[in-house]
Motif scaffolding. Structure first.
Motif, short mmCIF file in Angstrom:
data_model
loop_
_atom_site.label_atom_id
_atom_site.label_comp_id
_atom_site.label_asym_id
_atom_site.label_seq_id
_atom_site.Cartn_x
_atom_site.Cartn_y
_atom_site.Cartn_z
N PHE A 41 51.70 -115.98 -40.83
CA PHE A 41 50.47 -116.36 -40.14
C PHE A 41 49.37 -116.77 -41.11
CE2 PHE A 41 49.62 -111.76 -40.54
CZ PHE A 41 48.32 -111.77 -41.03
N ILE A 42 49.44 -116.31 -42.35
CA ILE A 42 48.45 -116.73 -43.35
C ILE A 42 48.57 -118.24 -43.57
CG2 ILE A 42 47.75 -116.58 -45.78
CD1 ILE A 42 48.51 -113.62 -45.70
N ALA A 43 49.78 -118.71 -43.81
CA ALA A 43 50.00 -120.14 -44.05
C ALA A 43 49.70 -120.97 -42.81
CB ALA A 43 51.43 -120.38 -44.51
N TRP A 44 50.13 -120.49 -41.63
CA TRP A 44 49.90 -121.26 -40.40
C TRP A 44 48.42 -121.34 -40.05
CZ3 TRP A 44 53.24 -124.58 -39.08
CH2 TRP A 44 54.60 -124.35 -39.22
N THR A 45 47.69 -120.25 -40.21
CA THR A 45 46.27 -120.25 -39.90
C THR A 45 45.49 -121.11 -40.89
OG1 THR A 45 46.49 -118.01 -39.02
CG2 THR A 45 44.25 -118.77 -39.52
N LEU A 46 45.80 -120.95 -42.16
CA LEU A 46 45.16 -121.77 -43.18
C LEU A 46 45.53 -123.24 -43.00
CD1 LEU A 46 43.27 -121.59 -45.59
CD2 LEU A 46 45.25 -121.09 -47.03
N GLY A 47 46.76 -123.49 -42.60
CA GLY A 47 47.21 -124.87 -42.34
C GLY A 47 46.46 -125.50 -41.17
N ALA A 48 46.23 -124.74 -40.11
CA ALA A 48 45.48 -125.27 -38.96
C ALA A 48 44.04 -125.58 -39.36
CB ALA A 48 45.51 -124.26 -37.82
N TRP A 49 43.45 -124.68 -40.14
CA TRP A 49 42.09 -124.90 -40.63
C TRP A 49 42.03 -126.16 -41.50
CZ3 TRP A 49 39.50 -121.18 -44.64
CH2 TRP A 49 38.13 -121.38 -44.67
N THR A 50 43.05 -126.34 -42.32
CA THR A 50 43.12 -127.50 -43.20
C THR A 50 43.29 -128.78 -42.39
OG1 THR A 50 44.05 -126.12 -44.94
CG2 THR A 50 44.39 -128.49 -45.15
N ALA A 51 44.06 -128.73 -41.31
CA ALA A 51 44.24 -129.91 -40.46
C ALA A 51 42.91 -130.34 -39.84
CB ALA A 51 45.27 -129.62 -39.38
N VAL A 52 42.12 -129.38 -39.40
CA VAL A 52 40.80 -129.70 -38.86
C VAL A 52 39.94 -130.32 -39.96
CG1 VAL A 52 38.66 -128.71 -37.92
CG2 VAL A 52 40.89 -127.95 -37.05
N ASP A 53 39.97 -129.75 -41.14
CA ASP A 53 39.21 -130.28 -42.27
C ASP A 53 39.63 -131.71 -42.59
OD1 ASP A 53 37.31 -130.14 -44.36
OD2 ASP A 53 38.86 -129.57 -45.79
N ALA A 54 40.92 -131.98 -42.52
CA ALA A 54 41.43 -133.32 -42.82
C ALA A 54 40.92 -134.35 -41.82
CB ALA A 54 42.95 -133.31 -42.83
N VAL A 55 40.76 -133.95 -40.58
CA VAL A 55 40.26 -134.86 -39.55
C VAL A 55 38.75 -135.05 -39.67
CG1 VAL A 55 39.94 -135.17 -37.05
CG2 VAL A 55 42.14 -134.36 -37.94
N VAL A 56 38.04 -133.94 -39.87
CA VAL A 56 36.57 -134.00 -39.92
C VAL A 56 36.08 -134.62 -41.23
CG1 VAL A 56 34.45 -132.61 -39.88
CG2 VAL A 56 36.34 -132.06 -38.34
N LEU A 57 36.67 -134.19 -42.35
CA LEU A 57 36.25 -134.67 -43.68
C LEU A 57 37.48 -135.17 -44.45
CD1 LEU A 57 33.87 -131.71 -44.58
CD2 LEU A 57 33.18 -134.03 -43.97
N PRO A 58 37.95 -136.38 -44.12
CA PRO A 58 39.20 -136.84 -44.72
C PRO A 58 39.15 -137.08 -46.24
CG PRO A 58 38.20 -138.58 -43.40
CD PRO A 58 37.39 -137.35 -43.19
N PHE A 59 37.97 -137.27 -46.79
CA PHE A 59 37.88 -137.57 -48.22
C PHE A 59 37.45 -136.36 -49.04
CE2 PHE A 59 37.19 -141.59 -45.96
CZ PHE A 59 38.36 -142.23 -46.35
N THR A 60 38.05 -135.22 -48.73
CA THR A 60 37.85 -134.00 -49.49
C THR A 60 39.21 -133.59 -50.06
OG1 THR A 60 38.21 -132.65 -47.52
CG2 THR A 60 35.91 -133.24 -48.05
N PRO A 61 39.27 -132.61 -50.94
CA PRO A 61 40.56 -132.23 -51.53
C PRO A 61 41.42 -131.32 -50.65
CG PRO A 61 38.77 -131.07 -52.61
CD PRO A 61 38.14 -132.00 -51.63
N TRP A 62 41.37 -131.50 -49.33
CA TRP A 62 42.19 -130.70 -48.41
C TRP A 62 43.69 -130.79 -48.69
CZ3 TRP A 62 45.79 -133.29 -45.71
CH2 TRP A 62 45.59 -134.64 -45.46
N PRO A 63 44.22 -131.89 -49.28
CA PRO A 63 45.66 -131.91 -49.55
C PRO A 63 46.13 -130.78 -50.47
CG PRO A 63 44.82 -134.15 -49.61
CD PRO A 63 43.63 -133.24 -49.54
N LEU A 64 45.26 -130.26 -51.32
CA LEU A 64 45.66 -129.14 -52.18
C LEU A 64 45.97 -127.89 -51.36
CD1 LEU A 64 43.16 -129.49 -55.16
CD2 LEU A 64 45.64 -129.81 -55.21
N ILE A 65 45.13 -127.63 -50.36
CA ILE A 65 45.39 -126.46 -49.51
C ILE A 65 46.60 -126.72 -48.62
CG2 ILE A 65 44.43 -125.00 -47.68
CD1 ILE A 65 43.28 -124.42 -50.44
N ALA A 66 46.78 -127.96 -48.18
CA ALA A 66 47.98 -128.30 -47.40
C ALA A 66 49.23 -128.06 -48.24
CB ALA A 66 47.92 -129.75 -46.92
#
Length: 142
Positions: free
Chosen positions: A84-109
């Motif tokens: 659930f740590i990876a899935w929850t963090l992954g969901a948060w990262t997906a939202v970040d990718a949509v809202v702020l696509p030009f941030t370093p979210w791929p590292l957390i993904a």
């Protein structure tokens, strides 16, 4: 893979927090923060000091440090982190990718992917005991 995921998460959180405090100069508002200057802050109309606070100390950086260190701590003790740590963090990262696509979210993904693969491999290599079969209690006295 779990160790790599833990380090990526920890370093990402630390970098975000430290860069916000230094490079973005959020720390220059510390006097306002600690003197009560944000107590009546309107979140819909933030001051520069309030904005700097939410970008640095109240950002997702400190919790990411905590999550990353927890993953590393569990891994060092041979405990597989819960997925659930990876899935929850992954969901948060997906939202970040949509809202702020030009941030370093791929590292957390990437960290989430490594964590999911690592936990899956760890669970395959140590199967769960069958129901009704109990490990001996080494702490009890005979």
């Amino acid at each position: 893979m779990i160790k790599w995921a833990g380090w990526i998460i920890t370093l990402f959180g630390a970098a975000h927090t430290l860069l916000a405090l230094t490079l973005d100069k959020a720390a220059r508002h510390a006097g306002t923060w600690f003197s009560g200057g944000l107590r009546n802050e309107d979140l819909a109309d933030m001051s520069p000091a309030g904005s700097a606070y939410w970008l640095s100390l109240e950002s997702f950086g400190p919790p990411l440090i905590l999550v990353g260190l927890l993953v590393l701590w569990l891994d060092r003790r041979g405990v597989t982190p819960p997925t659930f740590i990876a899935w929850t963090l992954g969901a948060w990262t997906a939202v970040d990718a949509v809202v702020l696509p030009f941030t370093p979210w791929p590292l957390i993904a990437l960290a989430c992917t490594l964590l999911l693969i690592g936990t899956r491999r760890a669970r395959r290599s140590t199967p769960c005991p069958e129901p009704g079969v109990h490990e001996p209690d080494h702490n009890s006295r005979s």
